[in-house]
Design a protein around this motif. Structure first.
Motif, PDB file in Angstrom:
ATOM      1  N   UNK A  63       8.268  -4.685  -9.248  1.00 18.83           N
ATOM      2  CA  UNK A  63       7.805  -3.631 -10.144  1.00 18.83           C
ATOM      3  C   UNK A  63       7.512  -2.425  -9.259  1.00 18.83           C
ATOM      4  N   UNK A  64       8.470  -1.523  -9.185  1.00 20.88           N
ATOM      5  CA  UNK A  64       8.313  -0.377  -8.293  1.00 20.88           C
ATOM      6  C   UNK A  64       7.140   0.511  -8.706  1.00 20.88           C
ATOM      7  N   UNK A  65       6.861   0.579  -9.983  1.00 18.74           N
ATOM      8  CA  UNK A  65       5.750   1.417 -10.453  1.00 18.74           C
ATOM      9  C   UNK A  65       4.404   0.899  -9.944  1.00 18.74           C
ATOM     10  N   UNK A  66       4.323  -0.406  -9.731  1.00 14.04           N
ATOM     11  CA  UNK A  66       3.083  -1.013  -9.250  1.00 14.04           C
ATOM     12  C   UNK A  66       3.132  -1.331  -7.768  1.00 14.04           C
ATOM     13  N   UNK A  80       0.803  -1.219   0.000  1.00 11.67           N
ATOM     14  CA  UNK A  80       0.000   0.000   0.000  1.00 11.67           C
ATOM     15  C   UNK A  80       0.838   1.273   0.000  1.00 11.67           C
ATOM     16  N   UNK A  81       2.145   1.110   0.094  1.00 14.46           N
ATOM     17  CA  UNK A  81       3.047   2.259   0.072  1.00 14.46           C
ATOM     18  C   UNK A  81       4.135   2.008  -0.966  1.00 14.46           C
ATOM     19  N   UNK A  82       4.892   3.024  -1.258  1.00 11.38           N
ATOM     20  CA  UNK A  82       5.949   2.872  -2.241  1.00 11.38           C
ATOM     21  C   UNK A  82       6.976   1.844  -1.774  1.00 11.38           C
ATOM     22  N   UNK A  83       7.436   1.025  -2.729  1.00  9.42           N
ATOM     23  CA  UNK A  83       8.479   0.057  -2.406  1.00  9.42           C
ATOM     24  C   UNK A  83       9.836   0.495  -2.943  1.00  9.42           C
ATOM     25  N   UNK A  84       9.879   1.656  -3.560  1.00 11.35           N
ATOM     26  CA  UNK A  84      11.165   2.157  -4.057  1.00 11.35           C
ATOM     27  C   UNK A  84      12.118   2.328  -2.889  1.00 11.35           C
ATOM     28  N   UNK A  85      13.328   1.805  -3.060  1.00  6.19           N
ATOM     29  CA  UNK A  85      14.321   1.925  -2.010  1.00  6.19           C
ATOM     30  C   UNK A  85      14.133   0.946  -0.862  1.00  6.19           C
ATOM     31  N   UNK A  86      13.172   0.054  -0.975  1.00  3.04           N
ATOM     32  CA  UNK A  86      12.853  -0.893   0.097  1.00  3.04           C
ATOM     33  C   UNK A  86      13.290  -2.295  -0.298  1.00  3.04           C
ATOM     34  N   UNK A  87      13.990  -2.959   0.595  1.00  2.00           N
ATOM     35  CA  UNK A  87      14.293  -4.373   0.378  1.00  2.00           C
ATOM     36  C   UNK A  87      13.036  -5.194   0.642  1.00  2.00           C
TER      37      UNK A  87
END
Length: 113
Positions: A70-73, A24-31
């Motif tokens: 898929x960071x965009x999704x 539900x939140x951005x996964x960019x930069x997240x392992x």
């Protein structure tokens, strides 16, 4: 932050499944990681993917499973091929947000022989 795992099911040995974990939140930069827990056993790491895309796998699934993101999704996937009965477990996705690791509710994978 909520993680929603899906894609589990019943499959014959040798078959394939693709699990998804929508966040539900951005996964960019997240392992991100996938774990599994079989009845009577401890939860174990299956695969993880770093924010830059580096992956590592449990020895038991190397060459059969592929983790991707898929960071965009805001979604992480686990492609599982050549499934074995010993892969039967509840599969969980997880990620660190703040000081704690967040876990999804799990999705059941059952592999029949």
């Amino acid at each position: 932050v909520q993680l929603q795992a899906s894609g589990g099911g019943l499959v014959q040995a040798g078959g394939s499944l693709r699990l998804s974990c929508a966040v539900s939140s951005s996964i960019s930069g997240i392992n991100m990681g996938w774990y599994r827990q079989a009845p009577g056993k401890q939860r174990e790491l299956v695969a993880r993917i770093g924010s830059g895309g580096i992956t590592n796998y449990a020895d038991s699934v190397k060459g059969r499973f592929t983790i991707s993101r898929d960071n965009a999704k805001n979604t992480v996937y686990l492609q599982m091929n050549s499934l074995k009965p010993e892969d039967t477990a509840v599969y969980y996705c997880t990620a660190p947000y703040g000081p704690t690791w967040r876990w999804g509710q799990g999705t059941q994978v059952t592999v029949s022989s």
